[in-house]
Design a protein around this motif. Structure first.
Motif, PDB file in Angstrom:
ATOM      1  N   VAL A 114      -8.239   5.943  -4.823  1.00  0.00           N
ATOM      2  CA  VAL A 114      -7.162   5.018  -4.460  1.00  0.00           C
ATOM      3  C   VAL A 114      -6.149   5.720  -3.567  1.00  0.00           C
ATOM      4  O   VAL A 114      -5.708   5.190  -2.539  1.00  0.00           O
ATOM      5  N   VAL A 115      -5.753   6.936  -3.953  1.00  0.00           N
ATOM      6  CA  VAL A 115      -4.792   7.692  -3.162  1.00  0.00           C
ATOM      7  C   VAL A 115      -5.362   8.017  -1.786  1.00  0.00           C
ATOM      8  O   VAL A 115      -4.668   7.905  -0.765  1.00  0.00           O
ATOM      9  N   TRP A 123      -8.066   7.668  -9.937  1.00  0.00           N
ATOM     10  CA  TRP A 123      -7.006   7.444  -8.958  1.00  0.00           C
ATOM     11  C   TRP A 123      -7.237   8.171  -7.643  1.00  0.00           C
ATOM     12  O   TRP A 123      -6.606   7.833  -6.635  1.00  0.00           O
ATOM     13  N   VAL A 133       0.836  -1.201   0.000  1.00  0.00           N
ATOM     14  CA  VAL A 133       0.000   0.000   0.000  1.00  0.00           C
ATOM     15  C   VAL A 133       0.871   1.252   0.000  1.00  0.00           C
ATOM     16  O   VAL A 133       0.559   2.234  -0.690  1.00  0.00           O
ATOM     17  N   LEU A 134       1.962   1.232   0.765  1.00  0.00           N
ATOM     18  CA  LEU A 134       2.865   2.387   0.810  1.00  0.00           C
ATOM     19  C   LEU A 134       3.473   2.660  -0.556  1.00  0.00           C
ATOM     20  O   LEU A 134       3.522   3.813  -1.006  1.00  0.00           O
ATOM     21  N   HIS A 175       0.710   3.989  -2.846  1.00  0.00           N
ATOM     22  CA  HIS A 175       0.346   5.364  -2.481  1.00  0.00           C
ATOM     23  C   HIS A 175       1.424   6.346  -2.919  1.00  0.00           C
ATOM     24  O   HIS A 175       1.115   7.436  -3.422  1.00  0.00           O
ATOM     25  N   GLY A 220      -5.724   4.717   0.338  1.00  0.00           N
ATOM     26  CA  GLY A 220      -4.399   4.221   0.688  1.00  0.00           C
ATOM     27  C   GLY A 220      -3.744   5.076   1.756  1.00  0.00           C
ATOM     28  O   GLY A 220      -3.190   4.562   2.738  1.00  0.00           O
ATOM     29  N   GLY A 221      -3.793   6.400   1.586  1.00  0.00           N
ATOM     30  CA  GLY A 221      -3.202   7.284   2.582  1.00  0.00           C
ATOM     31  C   GLY A 221      -3.914   7.186   3.917  1.00  0.00           C
ATOM     32  O   GLY A 221      -3.280   7.213   4.982  1.00  0.00           O
ATOM     33  N   TRP A 254      -5.517   4.568   5.134  1.00  0.00           N
ATOM     34  CA  TRP A 254      -5.151   3.288   5.765  1.00  0.00           C
ATOM     35  C   TRP A 254      -3.759   3.363   6.374  1.00  0.00           C
ATOM     36  O   TRP A 254      -3.536   2.914   7.506  1.00  0.00           O
ATOM     37  N   LEU A 255      -2.818   3.929   5.654  1.00  0.00           N
ATOM     38  CA  LEU A 255      -1.451   4.036   6.175  1.00  0.00           C
ATOM     39  C   LEU A 255      -1.387   4.905   7.423  1.00  0.00           C
ATOM     40  O   LEU A 255      -0.670   4.589   8.383  1.00  0.00           O
ATOM     41  N   GLY A 286       0.669   8.913  -5.845  1.00  0.00           N
ATOM     42  CA  GLY A 286       0.718  10.313  -5.464  1.00  0.00           C
ATOM     43  C   GLY A 286       1.659  11.122  -6.336  1.00  0.00           C
ATOM     44  O   GLY A 286       1.328  12.220  -6.788  1.00  0.00           O
TER      45      GLY A 286
END
Length: 476
Positions: free
Chosen positions: A175-176, A172, A26-27, A30, A179-180, A182-183, A34
């Motif tokens: 998704v960004v 996207w 994921v990182l 992302h 993902g961000g 979640w991180l 990004g």
């Protein structure tokens, strides 16, 4: 050059198992999404910010066409205003009329011309004097300025090719954001004061990547719901994903219902008005516009309405609410011009849920829902997104190596091999999800495949260079 080696496990003991997690994957996704998609998002945010206040700009730029003086006397009948518009605009078919709502509004009389395609000519008439205030080329009711800003945001004035940019951005963005989110939650949602650390920037952190990351992530948390809504609503009328959404609506029978416009017995209205030079495209008698409008108001169609002339003889007039500033402002009625009777009706409250959500989503995305409040919210989302992107690039720069022997312009990306550090079951699930999402959102699928291909090529080239750099031992 010294080489650091990892100590071997003692005899009889098992090697420590590497912890498997989706985190590295994921990182890496992302980070690259990004970096590579952010320019598309910047353009979308800036052009969207320009469009969102176009209603106010219209009032400044087209004040002469849009404004009337209520002190000039009582309003004249709509039929007279339509006749004045036809005199000033002898070509084309009468398409519809927008009666004024506020006392200072002009009446809009719309004409269709084949050479204009989807666009139309709108004639603006002073309702108190029947003076024609001007004529503008409009697109679904939008003025030339609003149309220009709309096209800028939608396709950068590049036509069909330009629509790819906005679809990439919308595909996207979610998704960004996810993902961000979640991180950041994975990083912060432990220990005491976890909620505070998650939603507020760390002002105690010194100047550097830690402080920048806290501003980047905390602001993203506040913007997450709004950005996800913009991504979803933008995709509903994009070229490829929007086409798939239409197929879904068709399969679920979830489009807005059609309005039956056939008059009882199929009789044409007014008998003998088909040759009237001021008649509508279907031979409708414009003198009935007042009766039809009054009947629609009595039937509860309030606010901004569009009175549409029938396209063919024997059909009813259609009056449709066109007020996106209030969610229920999309009711429609078919009206018999001879009697003023409502022969059919379609209320927004009766639409399928998916059709309602799509209509509300479009109105929200364009800044029309609830008026100024919606505009201010979109402006805040656009400015916030721009700040998050700037902080993201700043983190990339702040993480650059600064030692003399390994200085670099930018920070190193997350390490390769994220798939190998993911549990096999999670990796398979992620792959299946990526394939399904890539099919539903083709621009996401194509660009993701392109990212992976480029990454594989760069990785192979890097391994080849590393292999050549390793000295070989002389033969024994």
């Amino acid at each position: 050059m010294s080489v650091t080696t990892r100590p071997l496990p003692a005899a009889g003991t098992a090697a420590p198992r590497e912890r498997r997690s989706l985190g590295p994957l994921v990182l890496r996704l992302h980070f690259y999404a990004g970096v590579l998609v952010a320019p598309f998002l910047v353009v979308a945010a800036l052009t969207g910010l320009a469009f969102v206040f176009s209603p106010q700009l219209d009032r400044l730029v087209y004040a002469h066409e849009l404004s009337a003086d209520p002190g000039a006397g009582p309003p004249r009948p709509l039929a007279e205003q339509v006749a004045a518009a036809r005199t000033a605009h002898p070509g084309g078919d009468l398409a519809s009329v927008f009666p004024p709502v506020e006392a200072t509004d002009t009446t809009r009389v719309v004409f269709s011309l084949p050479e204009l395609g989807e666009k139309q000519h709108t004639v603006y008439v002073d309702p108190y004097t029947n003076e024609v205030r001007g004529t503008l080329t409009t697109w679904f009711g939008e003025t030339p300025l609003m149309t220009w800003l709309d096209d800028l945001h939608r396709n950068l004035h590049l036509g069909v090719v330009g629509r790819h940019y906005s679809e990439v951005a919308a595909s996207w963005l979610w998704v960004v954001v996810l993902g961000g989110l979640w991180l950041w939650l994975r990083r912060q949602w432990t220990g005491r004061r976890r909620l505070r650390r998650t939603v507020l920037p760390d002002l105690a952190a010194g100047v550097g990547v830690r402080r920048t990351r806290s501003w980047h992530a905390a602001t993203g948390v506040w913007l997450a719901v709004g950005l996800l809504a913009l991504s979803a609503t933008g995709l509903t009328w994009s070229r490829y994903a929007g086409g798939n959404f239409d197929v879904l609506q068709e399969g679920l029978n979830a489009h807005s219902p059609a309005l039956e416009t056939a008059l009882p017995g199929g009789a044409a209205e007014g008998g003998g008005h088909h040759a009237d030079p001021v008649a509508g495209g279907g031979g409708a008698d414009p003198s009935h516009v007042d009766r039809v409008t009054i009947a629609a108001r009595r039937a509860g169609l309030t606010g901004v309405v569009e009175v549409t002339f029938p396209a063919e003889p024997g059909a009813a007039w259609v009056v449709a609410q066109d007020d996106p500033s209030w969610p229920t402002g999309w009711d429609r009625a078919a009206i018999d011009p001879a009697t003023g009777a409502v022969v059919a009706r379609s209320d927004f409250a009766d639409w399928p849920l998916l059709a309602q959500l799509a209509k509300l989503g479009v109105a929200f995305h364009m800044g029309f829902l609830f008026g100024l409040l919606n505009q201010l919210l979109l402006a805040a989302l656009a400015i916030g997104l721009l700040c998050v992107i700037v902080w993201g690039y700043r983190m990339w720069w702040q993480r650059r190596p600064t030692r003399a022997d390994r200085a670099a312009l930018l920070g190193t990306p997350p390490a390769r091999g994220a798939w190998r550090r993911t549990h096999p079951a999670a990796a398979v699930a992620a792959l299946l999800v990526a394939v399904a999402v890539g099919w539903a959102l083709p621009m996401l699928g194509v660009t993701l495949a392109a990212f992976l291909l480029v990454d594989l090529i760069l990785g192979a080239a890097r391994r080849r260079r590393a292999g050549r750099a390793v000295p070989t031992s002389p033969p024994l």
